[in-house]
Scaffold this motif. Structure first.
Motif, PDB file in Angstrom:
ATOM      1  N   UNK A   9       0.738  -1.077  -0.054  1.00 21.68           N
ATOM      2  CA  UNK A   9      -0.054  -0.121   0.006  1.00 21.68           C
ATOM      3  C   UNK A   9       0.955   1.231  -0.066  1.00 21.68           C
ATOM      4  N   UNK A  10      -0.053   2.313  -0.634  1.00 25.52           N
ATOM      5  CA  UNK A  10       1.033   3.783  -0.287  1.00 25.52           C
ATOM      6  C   UNK A  10       0.878   4.272   0.739  1.00 25.52           C
ATOM      7  N   UNK A  11       0.314   3.800   2.008  1.00 23.74           N
ATOM      8  CA  UNK A  11       0.095   4.191   3.363  1.00 23.74           C
ATOM      9  C   UNK A  11       1.432   3.779   3.943  1.00 23.74           C
ATOM     10  N   UNK A  12       2.052   4.936   4.383  1.00 25.00           N
ATOM     11  CA  UNK A  12       3.422   4.607   5.006  1.00 25.00           C
ATOM     12  C   UNK A  12       3.471   5.411   6.567  1.00 25.00           C
ATOM     13  N   UNK A  13       2.233   5.475   6.978  1.00 23.21           N
ATOM     14  CA  UNK A  13       2.275   5.825   8.468  1.00 23.21           C
ATOM     15  C   UNK A  13       2.532   4.809   9.363  1.00 23.21           C
ATOM     16  N   UNK A  14       3.350   4.704  10.320  1.00 22.43           N
ATOM     17  CA  UNK A  14       3.589   3.544  11.204  1.00 22.43           C
ATOM     18  C   UNK A  14       2.350   3.115  11.846  1.00 22.43           C
ATOM     19  N   UNK A  15       1.574   4.161  12.360  1.00 25.77           N
ATOM     20  CA  UNK A  15       0.395   3.470  13.147  1.00 25.77           C
ATOM     21  C   UNK A  15      -0.609   2.750  12.320  1.00 25.77           C
TER      22      UNK A  15
END
Lengths: 273, 122
Positions: free
Chosen positions: B82-88
């Protein structure tokens, strides 16, 4: 294309300063490694950069900039995963027992941008029985690599090289576009610039010395010199970690598993003295 | 031969992933959303799944939760991609049952490394 005279100059410089084996025929390799450094230092091309040094210009720092660019830094976390498993589950716990209370001193001698020593530090931090029993040291030939390593900042691309996602979320925070390793892990390590061709005796003795995938970059003469030096830095009964296909020779006995791990006998120092 | 299901609403990503996985020796199936992916898995569970997060219809998270509730649905190694790179958010994906996580953009070496780490080398 870089002229033969410049390629030979680079190869000779790398040999003299760091024992590096550089094929002067490989113009592309030399050009691709030096191009970013030449730009950074304000030269229009690698040729102009090398030319200046060849004409006797340039200070010591510029000469080192070339050597550092040619030496290949390690860029993967947990490279050869089985080696780290063996170190944390077997080698280091054994050393902790053998040292009976004294801290186990570990040295990553060519730490590059820090991936190797940080991989080990994160595993140790996640292994409660080892916490507080191990001292970690790291060094590299390249000042630039050391700066990057100490910052603990890695790109999205770099944290996806060998680093499991669960380890990423446990030990890193997002900082802008980069990923920052937690201060708790970074503070476990002491850093220093070291050329393995120099006299290593002054750094004291270590229980585990890592020098993986370095020997294969060196000339046969430099390999013998570096292995001899590394042996001097090992405490009696110490362990040495080389690359998977690298050989230590001499009185260093390979540990089972074919992982490039070797042990110095307990009585080695007395024999040598 | 090991099988890998690529779930992504982007045809380009599916094509890139297919090429990488075939080079690694996998047999590849494709699905463009969670519903299609569930249909594949009900017929035959793949060995590995590369799973996009944001998709129209059933998204990656919803698919993952349903998959893990299916008989045999715990078996496939699921790699979020995924393009989601937020640690949470990455932590959320792992907590929901993903085995690994790849941040886009990715390359062959990253996919190969993650699959090898999970022990699903073809």
């Amino acid at each position: 294309m870089i002229a033969a005279i410049d390629r030979v100059f680079v190869a000779a410089l790398c040999l003299a300063r760091a024992g590096l084996r550089v094929d002067a025929e490989k113009g592309y390799l030399i050009e691709s490694r030096l191009a970013p450094v030449a730009r950074r230092e304000g030269f229009s091309s690698p040729e102009e950069f090398i030319g200046r040094l060849r004409d006797g210009g340039g200070d010591d720092r510029l000469h080192w900039a070339i050597v550092e660019a040619i030496a290949l830094p390690e860029t993967e976390f947990y490279r050869d995963h089985a080696v780290f498993e063996a170190l944390v589950h077997d080698v280091i716990p054994t050393l902790v027992r053998e040292r009976a209370g004294a801290p186990v001193r570990v040295w990553s001698t060519a730490c590059g941008m820090g991936q190797e020593i940080y991989s080990l530090a994160m595993l140790i931090a996640d292994t409660p029985v080892l916490a507080g029993k191990v001292e970690l040291f790291a060094s590299d030939l390249s000042e630039k690599s050391l700066e990057k390593a100490q910052s603990g900042l890695y790109s999205q691309f770099e944290v996806q090289r060998g680093l499991p996602a669960r380890t990423l979320v446990r030990h890193f925070e997002k900082e802008g576009e980069s990923f920052a390793l937690s201060p708790r892990i970074r503070q476990m390590i002491r850093w220093r610039r070291v050329n393995l061709m120099d006299d290593l005796g002054r750094f004291g003795q270590f229980d585990l010395v890592l020098c993986r995938n370095v020997l294969t970059q060196l000339t046969p003469e430099a390999q013998v010199r570096v292995v001899g030096q590394l042996k001097k830095t090992l405490a009696p009964g110490g362990r040495l970690a080389l690359g998977l296909k690298e050989e230590a020779g001499g009185e260093l006995t390979p540990l089972p598993g074919g992982l490039g791990l070797f042990a110095l006998p307990q009585d080695a120092v007395r024999t040598a003295a | 031969m090991k099988t890998c299901l690529v779930v992504d609403d982007s045809r380009v990503i599916r094509k890139v992933s297919r090429r990488i996985l075939e080079d690694l020796g996998f047999e590849v199936a494709e699905a463009s959303d969670g519903v299609e992916a569930m249909a594949w898995c009900s017929a035959v569970m793949p060995d590995a799944i590369l799973l996009d997060w944001i998709m129209p219809g059933m998204d990656g998270m919803e698919f993952l939760k349903r998959l893990r509730a299916e008989p045999g649905g715990e078996r496939p190694k699921v790699v979020f991609c995924s393009g989601e790179t937020d640690i949470g958010r990455i932590r959320d994906a792992l907590d929901a049952g993903a085995d690994e996580y790849i941040m886009k953009p990715f390359d062959g070496a990253i996919v190969a490394g993650k699959l090898a780490y999970l022990g699903v080398a073809a």
